[in-house]
Design a protein around this motif. Structure first.
Motif, short mmCIF file in Angstrom:
data_model
loop_
_atom_site.label_atom_id
_atom_site.label_comp_id
_atom_site.label_asym_id
_atom_site.label_seq_id
_atom_site.Cartn_x
_atom_site.Cartn_y
_atom_site.Cartn_z
N MET A 131 4.89 -2.75 -4.01
CA MET A 131 4.78 -1.50 -3.27
C MET A 131 3.66 -1.60 -2.24
SD MET A 131 5.46 1.59 -2.54
CE MET A 131 6.16 2.82 -3.60
N ILE A 132 3.96 -1.23 -1.04
CA ILE A 132 2.96 -1.23 0.03
C ILE A 132 2.11 0.03 -0.10
CG2 ILE A 132 2.61 -1.03 2.50
CD1 ILE A 132 4.84 -2.86 3.00
N ILE A 133 0.81 -0.16 -0.02
CA ILE A 133 -0.12 0.96 -0.07
C ILE A 133 -0.76 1.12 1.31
CG2 ILE A 133 -0.55 0.82 -2.55
CD1 ILE A 133 -3.11 -0.74 -1.88
N LYS A 134 -1.47 2.21 1.48
CA LYS A 134 -2.12 2.53 2.75
C LYS A 134 -2.96 1.35 3.27
CE LYS A 134 -3.82 6.95 4.42
NZ LYS A 134 -4.48 8.20 4.10
N GLU A 135 -3.71 0.74 2.38
CA GLU A 135 -4.57 -0.39 2.78
C GLU A 135 -3.76 -1.56 3.30
OE1 GLU A 135 -6.66 2.45 0.45
OE2 GLU A 135 -4.90 1.31 -0.18
N LYS A 136 -2.57 -1.78 2.75
CA LYS A 136 -1.71 -2.88 3.21
C LYS A 136 -1.20 -2.58 4.62
CE LYS A 136 0.62 -6.69 2.85
NZ LYS A 136 -0.04 -7.98 3.05
N ILE A 137 -0.86 -1.33 4.91
CA ILE A 137 -0.42 -0.96 6.26
C ILE A 137 -1.56 -1.23 7.24
CG2 ILE A 137 0.25 0.96 7.76
CD1 ILE A 137 1.72 2.14 5.31
N ARG A 188 5.36 3.31 12.54
CA ARG A 188 6.63 3.26 11.80
C ARG A 188 7.38 1.96 12.05
NH1 ARG A 188 9.93 6.55 14.82
NH2 ARG A 188 10.36 4.58 15.84
N SER A 189 7.53 1.58 13.31
CA SER A 189 8.30 0.37 13.63
C SER A 189 7.65 -0.88 13.07
CB SER A 189 8.48 0.25 15.14
OG SER A 189 9.26 1.32 15.62
N LYS A 190 6.34 -0.95 13.11
CA LYS A 190 5.62 -2.11 12.57
C LYS A 190 5.87 -2.24 11.07
CE LYS A 190 2.75 -5.60 12.57
NZ LYS A 190 3.11 -6.83 13.23
N VAL A 191 5.79 -1.13 10.36
CA VAL A 191 6.01 -1.16 8.91
C VAL A 191 7.47 -1.51 8.61
CG1 VAL A 191 6.03 0.25 6.79
CG2 VAL A 191 4.12 0.43 8.42
N ALA A 201 8.07 -5.18 9.17
CA ALA A 201 7.49 -5.98 8.08
C ALA A 201 8.37 -5.92 6.83
CB ALA A 201 6.07 -5.49 7.76
N LEU A 202 8.85 -4.75 6.50
CA LEU A 202 9.66 -4.59 5.29
C LEU A 202 11.06 -5.19 5.43
CD1 LEU A 202 8.58 -0.98 4.28
CD2 LEU A 202 8.02 -3.12 3.11
N HIS A 203 11.51 -5.39 6.65
CA HIS A 203 12.81 -6.01 6.91
C HIS A 203 12.68 -7.50 7.22
CE1 HIS A 203 14.35 -1.89 7.14
NE2 HIS A 203 15.55 -2.42 6.98
N GLY A 204 11.45 -8.01 7.20
CA GLY A 204 11.25 -9.43 7.51
C GLY A 204 11.48 -9.77 8.97
N ASP A 208 7.77 7.67 1.92
CA ASP A 208 9.05 7.56 2.62
C ASP A 208 9.03 6.40 3.61
OD1 ASP A 208 9.99 9.70 1.20
OD2 ASP A 208 9.91 11.12 2.87
N LEU A 209 7.93 6.23 4.31
CA LEU A 209 7.80 5.14 5.27
C LEU A 209 8.02 3.79 4.59
CD1 LEU A 209 7.00 4.01 8.09
CD2 LEU A 209 4.61 4.17 7.33
N VAL A 210 7.33 3.55 3.49
CA VAL A 210 7.41 2.24 2.84
C VAL A 210 8.64 2.09 1.95
CG1 VAL A 210 4.93 1.89 3.01
CG2 VAL A 210 5.90 2.82 0.90
#
Length: 186
Positions: free
Chosen positions: A1-7, A40-43, A46-49, A144-146
């Motif tokens: 799970m991505i957390i705020k610090e990871k973003i 949003r797009s950056k996250v 990243a989540l889509h590789g 929701d974002l992650v």
């Protein structure tokens, strides 16, 4: 799970994003943030590789100054940003006046304005603080974002008219074509 610090870590590792943040900081705007698709797009990438940056139509620099409400001031700030980084599609808006355009009661701050963006995954903003560290604002959280969920913010759920705007926006954006793992609530 991505957390705020990871973003924050993902953004701080992106030289292009950091350049944009430091350039916007040069304006010394009150209560400023770079919001919406920038984060949003950056996250989602990243989540889509996705390693090659997904293009975004503009870089939304927002700020809150209820003493200088003239739209021409925003254009001056945009021009200044273009002079620093002409290749970036800057968009500057004073959230102290944007409630008028949206037919709403006055916003109390930039983060209050962000909380009234259409989607929870887009209701995010970042800036760099006086130490040069990235700060993240997410009035509805980052879940929701992650979790790749697109759904309306509580503010948009409150009104049938705003829900129609949300639904039209989601269909027009066609995000699922770029980020196939999204779950979109219509």
């Amino acid at each position: 799970m991505i957390i705020k610090e990871k973003i924050i870590e993902i953004i701080e590792a992106d030289e292009w994003m950091m350049g944009i943040l430091h350039t916007a900081k040069r304006l010394n705007l009150p209560d400023w943030w770079i919001a919406a698709g920038f984060v949003r797009s950056k996250v989602w990438d990243a989540l889509h590789g996705i390693t090659e940056r997904t293009s975004i139509p503009d870089i939304d620099v927002i700020y809150f100054d209820n003493k200088k409400l003239d739209k021409s001031q925003e254009k001056k700030y945009e021009s200044l940003l273009f002079s620093f980084m002409p290749e970036v599609p800057w968009s500057v808006k004073n959230e102290a006046r944007m409630h008028q355009r949206n037919g709403l009661p006055p916003y109390q701050s930039s983060v209050d304005a962000i909380s009234k963006f259409p989607e929870t995954a887009t209701a995010v903003g970042v800036k760099v603080d006086e130490r040069g560290k990235v700060v993240l604002a997410a009035p509805h959280g980052i879940e929701d974002l992650v979790q790749l969920k697109v759904r309306p913010t509580p503010f948009f759920i409150e009104s049938d008219e705003r829900m129609e705007i949300y639904q039209a926006r989601v269909q027009q954006k066609n995000w699922k074509e770029t980020w196939g793992n999204l779950s979109i609530k219509l």
